[in-house]
Design an enzyme around this catalytic site. Structure first.
Site, mmCIF file in Angstrom:
data_model
loop_
_atom_site.group_PDB
_atom_site.id
_atom_site.type_symbol
_atom_site.label_atom_id
_atom_site.label_comp_id
_atom_site.label_asym_id
_atom_site.label_seq_id
_atom_site.Cartn_x
_atom_site.Cartn_y
_atom_site.Cartn_z
ATOM 1 N N ASN A 81 0.908 2.368 3.674
ATOM 2 C CA ASN A 81 1.175 1.071 4.301
ATOM 3 C C ASN A 81 1.027 -0.102 3.331
ATOM 4 O OD1 ASN A 81 0.996 -0.977 6.689
ATOM 5 N ND2 ASN A 81 -0.919 -1.243 5.562
ATOM 6 N N SER A 111 10.842 -0.984 5.720
ATOM 7 C CA SER A 111 11.150 -2.274 6.371
ATOM 8 C C SER A 111 12.624 -2.273 6.748
ATOM 9 C CB SER A 111 10.889 -3.428 5.401
ATOM 10 O OG SER A 111 11.408 -4.630 5.918
ATOM 11 N N TYR A 152 12.149 -7.159 -2.752
ATOM 12 C CA TYR A 152 11.378 -6.462 -1.706
ATOM 13 C C TYR A 152 12.283 -5.472 -0.974
ATOM 14 C CZ TYR A 152 8.754 -6.004 2.720
ATOM 15 O OH TYR A 152 8.097 -5.521 3.828
ATOM 16 N N ILE A 182 6.908 -8.582 11.905
ATOM 17 C CA ILE A 182 5.649 -8.342 12.605
ATOM 18 C C ILE A 182 4.704 -9.488 12.233
ATOM 19 C CG2 ILE A 182 3.781 -6.673 12.982
ATOM 20 C CD1 ILE A 182 6.567 -5.445 13.536
HETATM 21 N N1 LIG Z 1 4.718 -7.946 8.549
HETATM 22 C C1 LIG Z 1 6.007 -7.672 8.537
HETATM 23 O O1 LIG Z 1 6.836 -8.425 9.083
HETATM 24 C C2 LIG Z 1 6.517 -6.401 7.882
HETATM 25 C C3 LIG Z 1 7.851 -6.039 8.108
HETATM 26 C C4 LIG Z 1 8.341 -4.882 7.536
HETATM 27 C C5 LIG Z 1 7.514 -4.101 6.740
HETATM 28 N N2 LIG Z 1 6.229 -4.463 6.536
HETATM 29 C C6 LIG Z 1 5.408 -3.593 5.685
HETATM 30 O O2 LIG Z 1 4.232 -3.207 6.373
HETATM 31 C C7 LIG Z 1 3.170 -2.994 5.445
HETATM 32 C C8 LIG Z 1 1.957 -3.800 5.870
HETATM 33 O O3 LIG Z 1 2.312 -5.170 5.891
HETATM 34 P P1 LIG Z 1 1.461 -6.307 6.628
HETATM 35 O O4 LIG Z 1 2.435 -7.157 7.341
HETATM 36 O O5 LIG Z 1 0.308 -5.739 7.368
HETATM 37 O O6 LIG Z 1 0.984 -7.120 5.321
HETATM 38 P P2 LIG Z 1 -0.395 -7.778 4.923
HETATM 39 O O7 LIG Z 1 -0.109 -8.587 3.724
HETATM 40 O O8 LIG Z 1 -1.029 -8.418 6.083
HETATM 41 O O9 LIG Z 1 -1.283 -6.489 4.524
HETATM 42 C C9 LIG Z 1 -0.976 -5.698 3.401
HETATM 43 C C10 LIG Z 1 -2.233 -5.006 2.917
HETATM 44 O O10 LIG Z 1 -1.904 -4.255 1.735
HETATM 45 C C11 LIG Z 1 -2.928 -4.479 0.785
HETATM 46 N N3 LIG Z 1 -2.436 -4.296 -0.576
HETATM 47 C C12 LIG Z 1 -1.594 -5.101 -1.278
HETATM 48 N N4 LIG Z 1 -1.446 -4.647 -2.535
HETATM 49 C C13 LIG Z 1 -2.229 -3.545 -2.642
HETATM 50 C C14 LIG Z 1 -2.517 -2.650 -3.699
HETATM 51 N N5 LIG Z 1 -1.988 -2.820 -4.928
HETATM 52 N N6 LIG Z 1 -3.358 -1.620 -3.460
HETATM 53 C C15 LIG Z 1 -3.916 -1.453 -2.247
HETATM 54 N N7 LIG Z 1 -3.699 -2.276 -1.200
HETATM 55 C C16 LIG Z 1 -2.865 -3.312 -1.406
HETATM 56 C C17 LIG Z 1 -3.340 -5.925 1.012
HETATM 57 O O11 LIG Z 1 -4.611 -6.208 0.418
HETATM 58 C C18 LIG Z 1 -3.336 -6.010 2.527
HETATM 59 O O12 LIG Z 1 -4.559 -5.642 3.099
HETATM 60 C C19 LIG Z 1 3.728 -3.391 4.074
HETATM 61 O O13 LIG Z 1 4.162 -2.241 3.379
HETATM 62 C C20 LIG Z 1 4.897 -4.259 4.428
HETATM 63 O O14 LIG Z 1 5.862 -4.291 3.394
HETATM 64 C C21 LIG Z 1 5.706 -5.592 7.082
#
Ligand SMILES: NC(=O)c1ccc[n+]([C@@H]2O[C@H](COP(=O)([O-])OP(=O)(O)OC[C@H]3O[C@@H](n4cnc5c(N)ncnc54)[C@H](O)[C@@H]3O)[C@@H](O)[C@H]2O)c1
Length: 252
Positions: A92, A144, A157, A190
């Site tokens: 994730n 995504s 991205y 999200i």
């Molecule tokens: N929020 C959205 O709209 C959305 C949409 C599509 C996909 N996503 C994907 O869902 C996943 C989670 O996203 P989110 O919205 O919870 O984001 P977020 O930024 O709230 O959380 C991401 C987490 O990943 C951790 N992280 C970042 N780099 C890291 C590394 N090098 N090693 C370990 N941990 C690391 C961060 O510290 C954070 O806790 C991601 O892969 C994101 O691309 C999110």
């Protein structure tokens, strides 16, 4: 709801957002959960750990940077020595640094690929030997809907998430004979710290809502059911797929 038996899920990026929701949601479903995130996110990780323990499940906390192969290998080794097995790996952890491609810096391109693609691969490589030995396992890669078609200011991205979908498809073909399934989930917008980078103004929020058939933005909780399904025997014949969880925003 308990569907897990004695199962362990490892969730990366579990200090907040979708990762925390999945970690806590899996504990509610009866999984013990190994949680990891960057060292700098230890406070958030500990909050996730406390929420898992309130659900009566074990929470194995490890800090690791997914883009550092050695760090990943040793953190996974420690999880395996404590938890004994990893049944589900949820990749994730990810970053989004919006920029149009004409001015995108090499640093932001590299960081995006190193974390979203290479980091995900490192986690698979660290966990796979133990899954192969047990001839069982489910890997869920958080991609995504951006990886389907691309979104302005998210070219790098989107390219990273398209790579995640492709890695998912190929890995599923390589490890299927070991009884290991590999699927991706493609969230829409999200509401998390990352999601807010896309949303910005109220007008942008209304725009994204209007694009969804369900006329609303996603909540991290919306990912729990689909991830539990892909982890469980209910999806025993599903592998190499990318499931959109986007309220009907993308139909690819
Ligand atoms: N929020 C959205 O709209 C959305 C949409 C599509 C996909 N996503 C994907 O869902 C996943 C989670 O996203 P989110 O919205 O919870 O984001 P977020 O930024 O709230 O959380 C991401 C987490 O990943 C951790 N992280 C970042 N780099 C890291 C590394 N090098 N090693 C370990 N941990 C690391 C961060 O510290 C954070 O806790 C991601 O892969 C994101 O691309 C999110």
């Amino acid at each position: 709801m308990t569907q897990a038996g004695n199962k362990v899920a490892l969730v990366t990026g579990a200090a907040r957002g979708i990762g925390r929701a999945l970690a806590v949601g899996f504990s509610e479903a009866g999984y013990d959960v190994a949680i990891s995130d960057l060292k700098s996110q230890i406070d958030g990780l500990q909050e996730t750990q406390a929420a898992i323990e309130r659900n009566g499940r074990a929470a194995y906390l490890q800090t690791m940077d997914v883009s550092d192969k050695k760090d990943v290998q040793s953190a996974v080794k420690r999880v395996l020595s404590e938890a004994k097995h990893i049944d589900v790996l949820i990749n994730n952890a990810g970053i989004l640094r919006p920029s149009t491609l004409d001015v995108l810096s090499e640093e932001d391109f590299d960081a995006t690929m190193n974390i979203n693609v290479k980091g995900l691969l490192f986690c698979c490589q660290a966990v796979l030997p133990s899954m192969q030995a047990r001839r069982a396992g489910s890997i869920i890669n958080i991609a995504s809907i951006a990886g389907r078609g691309g979104i302005p200011t998210q070219g790098h991205y989107a390219a990273s998430k398209a790579s995640v979908i492709t890695l998912t498809r190929v890995l599923s073909q390589e490890v299927g004979t070991f009884g290991i399934r590999v699927n991706a989930i493609c969230p829409g917008v999200i509401v998390t710290e990352m999601g807010r980078k896309v949303l910005g103004t109220e007008e942008q929020q209304r725009h994204w809502m209007s694009l969804a058939a369900l006329s609303r933005l996603g909540d991290p909780q919306d990912l729990i059911g689909p991830a539990l399904f892909l982890s469980s025997e209910q999806s025993a014949y599903v592998t190499g797929q990318a499931l959109n969880v986007c309220g009907g925003t993308s139909f690819d």
